[in-house]
Motif scaffolding. Structure first.
Motif, PDB file in Angstrom:
ATOM      1  N   HIS A 215     -33.238 -39.847 -45.163  1.00 29.93           N
ATOM      2  CA  HIS A 215     -34.519 -39.182 -44.923  1.00 29.93           C
ATOM      3  C   HIS A 215     -35.045 -38.538 -46.199  1.00 29.93           C
ATOM      4  O   HIS A 215     -36.255 -38.593 -46.483  1.00 29.93           O
ATOM      5  CB  HIS A 215     -34.358 -38.132 -43.823  1.00 29.93           C
ATOM      6  CG  HIS A 215     -35.630 -37.402 -43.523  1.00 29.93           C
ATOM      7  ND1 HIS A 215     -36.637 -37.937 -42.753  1.00 29.93           N
ATOM      8  CD2 HIS A 215     -36.065 -36.173 -43.926  1.00 29.93           C
ATOM      9  CE1 HIS A 215     -37.636 -37.076 -42.678  1.00 29.93           C
ATOM     10  NE2 HIS A 215     -37.315 -36.007 -43.373  1.00 29.93           N
ATOM     11  N   ARG A 220     -37.156 -43.726 -42.908  1.00 31.82           N
ATOM     12  CA  ARG A 220     -36.990 -43.290 -41.512  1.00 31.82           C
ATOM     13  C   ARG A 220     -35.796 -44.003 -40.892  1.00 31.82           C
ATOM     14  O   ARG A 220     -35.563 -45.188 -41.141  1.00 31.82           O
ATOM     15  CB  ARG A 220     -38.251 -43.616 -40.704  1.00 31.82           C
ATOM     16  CG  ARG A 220     -38.274 -43.019 -39.299  1.00 31.82           C
ATOM     17  CD  ARG A 220     -39.659 -43.174 -38.699  1.00 31.82           C
ATOM     18  NE  ARG A 220     -39.770 -42.509 -37.409  1.00 31.82           N
ATOM     19  CZ  ARG A 220     -39.865 -43.132 -36.247  1.00 31.82           C
ATOM     20  NH1 ARG A 220     -39.846 -44.468 -36.206  1.00 31.82           N
ATOM     21  NH2 ARG A 220     -39.978 -42.463 -35.114  1.00 31.82           N
ATOM     22  N   ASP A 258     -38.008 -35.487 -35.530  1.00 33.13           N
ATOM     23  CA  ASP A 258     -38.055 -36.924 -35.224  1.00 33.13           C
ATOM     24  C   ASP A 258     -36.832 -37.347 -34.411  1.00 33.13           C
ATOM     25  O   ASP A 258     -36.949 -38.097 -33.436  1.00 33.13           O
ATOM     26  CB  ASP A 258     -38.132 -37.729 -36.524  1.00 33.13           C
ATOM     27  CG  ASP A 258     -38.239 -39.223 -36.283  1.00 33.13           C
ATOM     28  OD1 ASP A 258     -39.139 -39.639 -35.523  1.00 33.13           O
ATOM     29  OD2 ASP A 258     -37.415 -39.971 -36.839  1.00 33.13           O
TER      30      ASP A 258
END
Length: 335
Positions: A215, A220, A258
């Protein structure tokens, strides 16, 4: 007067009102009361609450103030107290009652303001030259405080719902993909830990380090990587490593938000608590509290989230929570 970290300087009532959304992380809605404490012209604390509905007995307002008093006392010494209410003039009696209750406990009141739309009303000043009865107009968007805050990387979301949306669960095709990835990760975990229980802990340490490193490089995680990470975070030793590696950086807040969004419901508590921790270390108490609440919604017995939430509600110093983390690791009953 300066805000935390000396990023902004408040020189007027309009500046103070413009700064409130950046202190909280979102713009308060009507019916809100915001209490701001300063020490030697430096803001050290800000908290928002809901005022009782119009017509509610004064005792309800006194309850709101009574809940704030012990929290404010922990910030002592306080040299100035500022109160900002949001809404039409019907909230004035509640604001005055709350301010009287707080000052009666020995806290000096510097300003008592009410904000309606783009006008500020000063409830402690009756001089029409500086505080006209029709209110003082201000533009929160064009304010120098807003410009400086934005330049400093501070964000004020439109409301609490926008804060919650940062870690709201994904749905549709994204959820179906995560469900498949988690099923595969379960099979993988059983195979890894079948012969050697320590192997899963070692895999968890690698997963946390690799995920944060990836990250930080701007990549991602795939669904398979998120599924694997969230399964391994159920292990206390893996979560402990994640706590240690989570830094007070916006990118780590974004990372855990996330992961929380994509985690399967039963696996949400660990990443949500780590999101709360990252947000708390960045000074975003609103996001931290909401993320901890999310963890406890899934698992009301998730102790670390509960400890974090208790610390936030009590407005205890950061060192107190760090001590709670150490205690949590040494308590076999803590999850």
């Amino acid at each position: 007067m300066s805000l935390p970290d000396n990023k902004l300087t408040v020189r007027s009532s309009a500046d103070l009102v413009a700064a409130v959304p950046y202190l909280l992380g979102f713009r308060p809605s009507d019916g809100s009361i915001v209490v701001i404490a300063s020490r030697d012209r430096r803001i050290v604390f800000a908290a928002r609450g809901d005022l009782p509905a119009p017509g509610a007995p004064a005792s309800r307002v006194l309850e709101v103030a009574a809940n704030l008093v012990p929290v404010l006392r922990r910030q002592q010494p306080i040299t100035d107290l500022m109160i900002v209410g949001y809404g039409a003039e019907h909230i004035d009696p509640a604001l005055l009652t709350a301010s009287e209750a707080l000052t009666a406990s020995g806290m000096p009141l510097l300003e008592l303001l009410r904000v309606t739309g783009t006008r500020i009303f000063n409830l402690t000043c009756d001089n029409p030259d500086c505080c006209p009865p029709q209110g003082t107009p201000f533009d929160p968007i064009a304010s120098l405080i807003a410009v400086q805050a934005t330049a400093a990387g501070q964000v004020a979301l439109p409301n609490r719902a926008a804060v919650a949306a940062r870690f709201a669960p994904v749905d549709g095709a994204a959820r179906a993909s995560m469900r498949r990835a988690t099923t595969k990760a379960l099979i993988r975990l059983k195979a890894v830990s079948a012969d050697d229980k320590a192997a899963a802990d070692e895999a968890g340490v690698r997963a946390v380090r690799d995920a944060l490193r990836k990250h930080d490089l701007g990549e991602r995680l795939t669904d398979d990587e998120v599924a694997w990470l969230t399964l391994l975070l159920r292990r206390p030793s893996v979560r402990a490593i994640a706590v240690d590696l989570t830094q007070p950086h916006d990118r780590h807040v974004t990372f855990w938000a996330d992961v929380t969004r994509r985690a399967e419901e039963a696996l949400v508590p660990a990443p949500a608590t780590l999101l709360a921790l990252a947000a708390w270390r960045c000074g975003d108490g609103t996001l931290a509290g909401m993320a901890a609440d999310r963890a406890l919604q899934v698992d009301p017995a998730y102790r670390l989230a509960d400890l974090l939430l208790q610390t936030l509600h009590a407005a205890l110093p950061p060192a107190m929570f760090e001590q709670a983390i150490v205690k949590a690791r040494t308590n076999p009953s803590t999850r």
